[in-house]
Design an enzyme around this catalytic site. Sequence first.
Site, PDB file in Angstrom:
ATOM      1  N   CYS A  94       0.824  -1.221   0.000  1.00 41.28           N
ATOM      2  CA  CYS A  94       0.000   0.000   0.000  1.00 41.28           C
ATOM      3  C   CYS A  94       0.854   1.265   0.000  1.00 41.28           C
ATOM      4  O   CYS A  94       0.312   2.368  -0.048  1.00 41.28           O
ATOM      5  CB  CYS A  94      -0.936  -0.007   1.195  1.00 41.28           C
ATOM      6  SG  CYS A  94      -1.592  -1.638   1.562  1.00 41.28           S
ATOM      7  N   CYS A 242     -12.768   0.114   8.858  1.00 46.10           N
ATOM      8  CA  CYS A 242     -11.996  -0.395   7.721  1.00 46.10           C
ATOM      9  C   CYS A 242     -12.166   0.494   6.500  1.00 46.10           C
ATOM     10  O   CYS A 242     -13.274   0.929   6.188  1.00 46.10           O
ATOM     11  CB  CYS A 242     -12.468  -1.798   7.348  1.00 46.10           C
ATOM     12  SG  CYS A 242     -12.479  -2.951   8.732  1.00 46.10           S
ATOM     13  N   LYS A 363     -10.066   5.886   4.965  1.00 44.22           N
ATOM     14  CA  LYS A 363     -11.390   5.418   5.368  1.00 44.22           C
ATOM     15  C   LYS A 363     -12.482   5.982   4.467  1.00 44.22           C
ATOM     16  O   LYS A 363     -13.409   5.253   4.101  1.00 44.22           O
ATOM     17  CB  LYS A 363     -11.654   5.827   6.831  1.00 44.22           C
ATOM     18  CG  LYS A 363     -13.090   5.648   7.304  1.00 44.22           C
ATOM     19  CD  LYS A 363     -13.483   4.182   7.378  1.00 44.22           C
ATOM     20  CE  LYS A 363     -14.962   3.997   7.636  1.00 44.22           C
ATOM     21  NZ  LYS A 363     -15.785   4.163   6.431  1.00 44.22           N
ATOM     22  N   HIS A 367      -9.072   3.814  -0.866  1.00 40.52           N
ATOM     23  CA  HIS A 367      -7.711   3.285  -0.786  1.00 40.52           C
ATOM     24  C   HIS A 367      -7.400   2.382  -1.970  1.00 40.52           C
ATOM     25  O   HIS A 367      -7.291   1.167  -1.821  1.00 40.52           O
ATOM     26  CB  HIS A 367      -7.542   2.552   0.553  1.00 40.52           C
ATOM     27  CG  HIS A 367      -6.175   1.990   0.785  1.00 40.52           C
ATOM     28  ND1 HIS A 367      -5.018   2.567   0.274  1.00 40.52           N
ATOM     29  CD2 HIS A 367      -5.758   0.902   1.496  1.00 40.52           C
ATOM     30  CE1 HIS A 367      -3.976   1.843   0.649  1.00 40.52           C
ATOM     31  NE2 HIS A 367      -4.394   0.830   1.385  1.00 40.52           N
TER      32      HIS A 367
END
Lengths: 421, 140
Positions: A94, A242, A363, A367
């Site tokens: 990431c 998440c 959030k 992402h």
Amino acid sequence: MPEKRKLGRGVAIVGAGMSKFGMFADKDSKDLFAEAFKELLSSVDKGFDPERIEAMWIGNFSNDFFVHQSHWGPIISDLLGMAPIASTRTEGACAASTLAFRDGVMSIASGLYDVVLVGGVEEMSKCTTVEVTEGLALATSPYEGAAAFTFPGVFGALATAYFDKYGASREALMNVTIKSHNNAPLNPKAQFNQTIAEIMQAKIKRAEEKGRPVPSWSDEKDALRDSRFNPPVAWPMCLYDCCPISDGASCMLLVAEDMAGEFTDKPVYLAGMGQGSGRGLHAAPSLTSFEANKQAAAEAYGMSGLEPKDIQFSEVHDCFSIAELIHTEDLGFFGPGEAFEAVADGATKLDGPMPINTSGGLKCKGHPVGATGVSQLIEVWKQLRGDAGKRQIPGRDLHVGGAQNLGGTGGTCTFTILERR
Amino acid sequence: MEERPLSDISYYKFIDEEKLMGSECKKCEELYVPPRHFCIKCHGSDMEWHQMEGNGKLAAFTCIFIGPPFMVQQGFDRKNPYCTGVVELEEGPRVVARIEGVDAGDPESIKVGTPLEVEFLHRGEGDEEVVSLAFRPTAS
Ligand SMILES: [Zn+2]
């Protein structure tokens, strides 16, 4: 503390662009990157001929897995009409596009190139949730997979260690989520654009319309405590802890510092950057801190000559709510075990003393893993230039901002400090 | 004590035989589970196998409601979550392992610091048999 590491010559950011983040059935990685690059072209204040780009770096974690296509460097250079210049894909889970940014910086600092493009792209939503979970799990430590940990599970375990050590609870995580959702509607690029209160009202309205039992939540935390609203994923990580599955792209134009005036009168400069590596959960020296963060922060502070108190605001990698608390402690914005109370007191709100994730964070902004790092740097760039629109940090003369990016479960961490002079 | 090469492959073979094995640095006596080729502490590269007693305490945990495909196949889901965690062994090292004998559906009932003992989970039969490392609260 590592010795000061200085660049051979300075680097300025003179343009940037990003696609909208979200789930797009009708856009692929090339479409997303084209959207980001078009915005970059129009962002360069004095105009800019793409012919000047000498090399490019493109972060991508796992399009190999997600859309069965690898080797994204040349695909993107061809898309932009830039082939045959060098185009390299970087991978750091990431943190992939911050690694692209770092490579671009180092190429200019070394004197090899003067003008480079860095960015990232990821296309995840064409997979099922189970496939994405499986794909992301490729970036955990091998031992964690064998113990049936999932990605959210690793962060869930860190949260239980944090709760136990500092006396925090899920309330602390809810404060992070509510704060991020309050910033999100102010960011037109964000995947989610509703506050928690607005989501609650929408659910109540839908229940009334359909004649179903109407929830009687007293406030946002009451809703977040309700497992029908906020079901557990990997307790204590629940749905609203998440980040989502996202598609998106981001890119940035870097030039040698002494050339910045050719492109803009409002350049933003790199002040410091650092990168660290970490181990699996079992071997980590602490379960309430990422050692890779500490390394990255020490390098970035050393290079810039700045201290945590000099950072006026920061984007941090809140893939899961607990991560935001840990990062802001690792970077020294708050003492160990103090972030959760600072968040409860409103310190990290848009108008607080230390705004965190003004973009809405992973959030809410979304992402798309390979695009995330550069998108964080874009948020800092916008804030420093006063171009952040409705989410511009109010009433502050901004000079220094940070962006922290994490790969995997802490295997890679970066911290980058940008400044306006 | 053991002639097997220090490797993850050997580590998992030992688990198949219900042994929790780590490596010990011959120079500084630091222990590592799973085994390491190189000592983090002194950078020594001369390691030997060391069998762990299998006692420890819970350092961190999570109760997983959405598991990976191999756990879903075993019947774990939202209605039947499982617990996995980080166990700090008495000898010092930490390991990640499934946590059995706790109520994963009631995570608030599970406490960091709970004393644990090793258990080896068997599933499948014959060549298909898989053994996994787990811990459960120590019988008192
Ligand atoms: Zn040693």
